[in-house]
Scaffold this active site. Structure first.
Site, PDB file in Angstrom:
ATOM      1  NE  ARG A 162      -7.039   1.275  11.188  1.00 39.74           N
ATOM      2  CZ  ARG A 162      -5.795   1.066  10.759  1.00 39.74           C
ATOM      3  NH1 ARG A 162      -4.853   1.966  10.977  1.00 39.74           N
ATOM      4  NH2 ARG A 162      -5.481  -0.033  10.101  1.00 39.74           N
ATOM      5  CE1 TYR A 205      11.670  32.252   2.644  1.00 40.77           C
ATOM      6  CE2 TYR A 205      11.837  29.863   2.522  1.00 40.77           C
ATOM      7  CZ  TYR A 205      11.618  31.086   1.915  1.00 40.77           C
ATOM      8  OH  TYR A 205      11.338  31.130   0.576  1.00 40.77           O
ATOM      9  CE  LYS A 262      -0.291  -0.213   5.028  1.00 42.06           C
ATOM     10  NZ  LYS A 262      -1.113  -0.556   6.191  1.00 42.06           N
TER      11      LYS A 262
HETATM   12  C1  LIG Z   1      -0.275  -1.506   6.829  1.00 47.39           C
HETATM   13  C2  LIG Z   1      -0.865  -2.772   7.315  1.00 47.39           C
HETATM   14  C3  LIG Z   1      -0.058  -3.891   7.552  1.00 47.39           C
HETATM   15  C4  LIG Z   1       1.456  -3.849   7.456  1.00 47.39           C
HETATM   16  O1  LIG Z   1       1.982  -3.219   8.598  1.00 47.39           O
HETATM   17  P1  LIG Z   1       3.535  -3.214   8.914  1.00 47.39           P
HETATM   18  O2  LIG Z   1       3.641  -2.657  10.269  1.00 47.39           O
HETATM   19  O3  LIG Z   1       4.177  -2.337   7.873  1.00 47.39           O
HETATM   20  O4  LIG Z   1       4.016  -4.611   8.808  1.00 47.39           O
HETATM   21  C5  LIG Z   1      -0.681  -5.083   7.897  1.00 47.39           C
HETATM   22  N1  LIG Z   1      -2.029  -5.142   8.031  1.00 47.39           N
HETATM   23  C6  LIG Z   1      -2.828  -4.087   7.827  1.00 47.39           C
HETATM   24  C7  LIG Z   1      -4.299  -4.227   7.981  1.00 47.39           C
HETATM   25  C8  LIG Z   1      -2.282  -2.857   7.479  1.00 47.39           C
HETATM   26  O5  LIG Z   1      -3.083  -1.801   7.286  1.00 47.39           O
END
Ligand SMILES: *Cc1c(COP(=O)(O)O)cnc(C)c1O
Length: 386
Positions: free
Chosen positions: A148, A276, A50
Site C-alpha cells: 500500500r 421492501y 482515525k
Molecule cells: C489503522 C491502523 C492501525 C491500527 O490497526 P488496528 O488493527 O485497529 O490495531 C495501525 N497502523 C496503521 C498504519 C493503521 O492504518
C-alpha cells in the site's frame, strides 16, 4: 433532543482498555526479560483514533486517551489531526496517510507529525519546512509486503539518500505495517518481520538514526512481541475488541452500546409479507416490532434474516428488509413486547452470555470485520458520553 437510536460510548472503558494494554505490554516485557528473550523495555502506545475513533467520536476519545496517559495519537489524514488540535488535544499526533494530494500547511499550523511514504512526499515536506524555516519531525514508512504505502523494502539504498539529505526533515521514526498479522497460518507475517529488520539495518547504514521504530497494529502486538520495537499502534483493542479470529485473555471491554426503541408492534397473518421486496412471508401468525434504525444509521442490509437484536432480554431476529430508517424484528415468541421497549444492537441487556452482542458477532453475521461495523455507524446516530 436526541433520537432514540443512539450510541452510548463508555469513555471509562476506553481508558481501562488503554491501561490494560499498557500493563499487558509491561508484564510481557518483564517475562521476556526474565527469560532473556527481549524486548526488555515495554513499547509505548500510539493510540489510533482515525475514522472518528472507529466511530466512537474522535475528540472525546482522544481526550480520554491523553488523560489515561497516551503521549501519541494517530489519525488517517491531516484533516483528522486538525480536528483534534482545534479541540485542544495536546501531545504528538501522527498522520498515517499519503500526503501527495494534500495541503500540507496543516502539518505546520497544527503541529502534526507526517508519515513520509514516497520521495515526492519528502520533497514536498522538505520544501514546506524550509520555507517556514523549521525542522520537521517525520516518520518514514517502509513497505515490507502490504504494498500500500511506503518505500519498498528492497530499494531503500536507491530511494532514501535523497530523503535523508534534506536538512529540514528530522526522520525521528521508521515504521511498517503488517498485512496478515491476524492470520496465524500466513507466512507473509514472518517475511515482513524479517524484511523490516533488514530494512532498519539499511536505513541505519545510510546514516539515518530513527529514534523510534514501530510496526505492530492490534493483531501483531498480540501475536508476537518481536514486532513491538519502541512503540505499538493498536486501534481496535482500545475499543475493547480483539481482531478476529484471534482470542486474548486481556481484560478489555467494548466501549460502544448501540440501542434504539420499539416504535410499533403489530400482528401478521399467515401469508403477509414484510418490508421492501416482501421477502419474508409469515408462515403462521406472528408479531413484529418496528425499530427506527436502518442502513442510514450504519445497520447493514445483510442483517436481514441473519442478525438479531436484544429486546426484553431475549434475542429477536431481524426479519424483512433493513430499510433506510427502520427495520423489523420478529418478537413472536417474546411476551409483552411493547412500544418504548429498549432494543440493543450492540451491547448487553442482561448478564447471561447470550444477552450481549458485540461488533465481532455482528460482523460475523454479515461477512465483514468489526472495524467496518464500528466505522460505518451513521452520522445521524448521536454518540452519548454520560
Ligand atoms: C489503522 C491502523 C492501525 C491500527 O490497526 P488496528 O488493527 O485497529 O490495531 C495501525 N497502523 C496503521 C498504519 C493503521 O492504518
Amino acid at each position: 433532543m436526541i433520537r432514540c437510536t443512539s450510541a452510548a460510548v463508555d469513555l471509562d472503558a476506553i481508558a481501562r482498555n488503554y491501561r490494560a494494554l499498557a500493563s499487558y505490554f509491561a508484564a510481557e516485557a518483564a517475562i521476556n526479560t526474565r527469560a532473556g528473550a527481549g524486548p526488555v523495555t515495554p513499547p509505548f502506545v500510539i493510540a489510533v483514533v482515525k475514522a472518528n475513533a472507529y466511530g466512537h467520536g474522535a475528540v472525546p476519545v482522544a481526550r480520554t486517551l491523553v488523560d489515561a496517559g497516551a503521549t501519541w495519537l494517530a489519525v488517517a489524514d491531516i484533516e483528522e489531526g486538525i480536528e483534534l488540535r482545534e479541540a485542544g488535544i495536546p501531545g504528538r499526533i501522527l498522520v498515517f496517510g499519503a500526503l501527495s494530494v494534500s495541503d500540507v500547511s496543516g502539518v505546520f499550523s497544527h503541529a502534526l507529525t507526517p508519515t513520509i511514504s514516497s520521495p515526492a512526499a519528502a520533497r514536498a515536506l522538505a520544501a514546506a519546512a524550509t520555507a517556514r524555516d523549521v525542522r520537521l519531525a517525520c516518520h518514514l514508512k517502509v513497505d515490507t509486503g502490504l504494498h500500500r504505502l511506503g518505500f519498498r523494502f528492497d530499494n531503500l539504498s536507491r530511494t532514501l539518500p535523497e530523503v535523508l539529505a534534506y536538512p529540514a526533515l528530522d526522520i525521528e521514526a521508521a515504521s511498517t505495517h503488517y498485512a496478515t498479522a491476524d492470520d496465524a497460518e500466513d507466512p507473509l507475517f514472518e517475511t515482513q518481520r524479517t524484511r523490516f529488520a533488514a530494512a532498519l539495518e539499511t536505513i541505519r547504514g545510510l546514516g539515518a538514526g530513527p529514534r523510534i521504530v514501530h510496526a505492530a497494529n492490534s493483531a501483531a502486538s498480540l501475536r508476537d512481541s518481536r514486532t513491538w520495537a519502541d512503540a505499538v499502534r493498536p486501534g481496535l483493542l482500545l475499543y475493547g475488541l480483539v481482531p478476529p479470529p484471534m482470542a486474548a485473555t486481556l481484560a478489555l471491554a467494548p466501549a460502544m452500546r448501540l440501542t434504539s426503541r420499539v416504535v410499533a408492534v403489530k400482528g401478521l397473518r399467515p401469508g403477509d409479507r414484510i418490508g421492501y421486496g416482501g421477502r419474508h412471508e409469515a408462515a403462521s401468525p406472528m408479531s413484529v416490532a418496528v425499530v427506527p434504525a436502518g442502513y442510514a444509521d450504519g445497520l447493514d442490509r445483510r442483517l436481514e434474516g441473519r442478525g438479531v437484536v436484544l429486546v426484553r432480554g431475549r434475542r429477536a431476529p431481524i426479519v424483512g428488509a433493513v430499510s433506510m430508517d427502520m427495520l423489523t424484528i420478529d418478537v413472536s415468541g417474546i411476551d409483552g413486547v411493547s412500544t418504548g421497549d429498549e432494543v440493543v444492537f450492540l451491547g448487553a441487556q442482561g448478564s447471561e452470555p447470550w444477552q450481549t452482542i458485540d461488533a465481532r458477532e455482528m460482523a460475523a453475521w454479515i461477512g465483514t470485520i468489526p472495524y467496518e461495523v464500528l466505522c460505518r455507524l451513521g452520522a445521524r446516530v448521536a454518540r452519548r458520553y454520560d
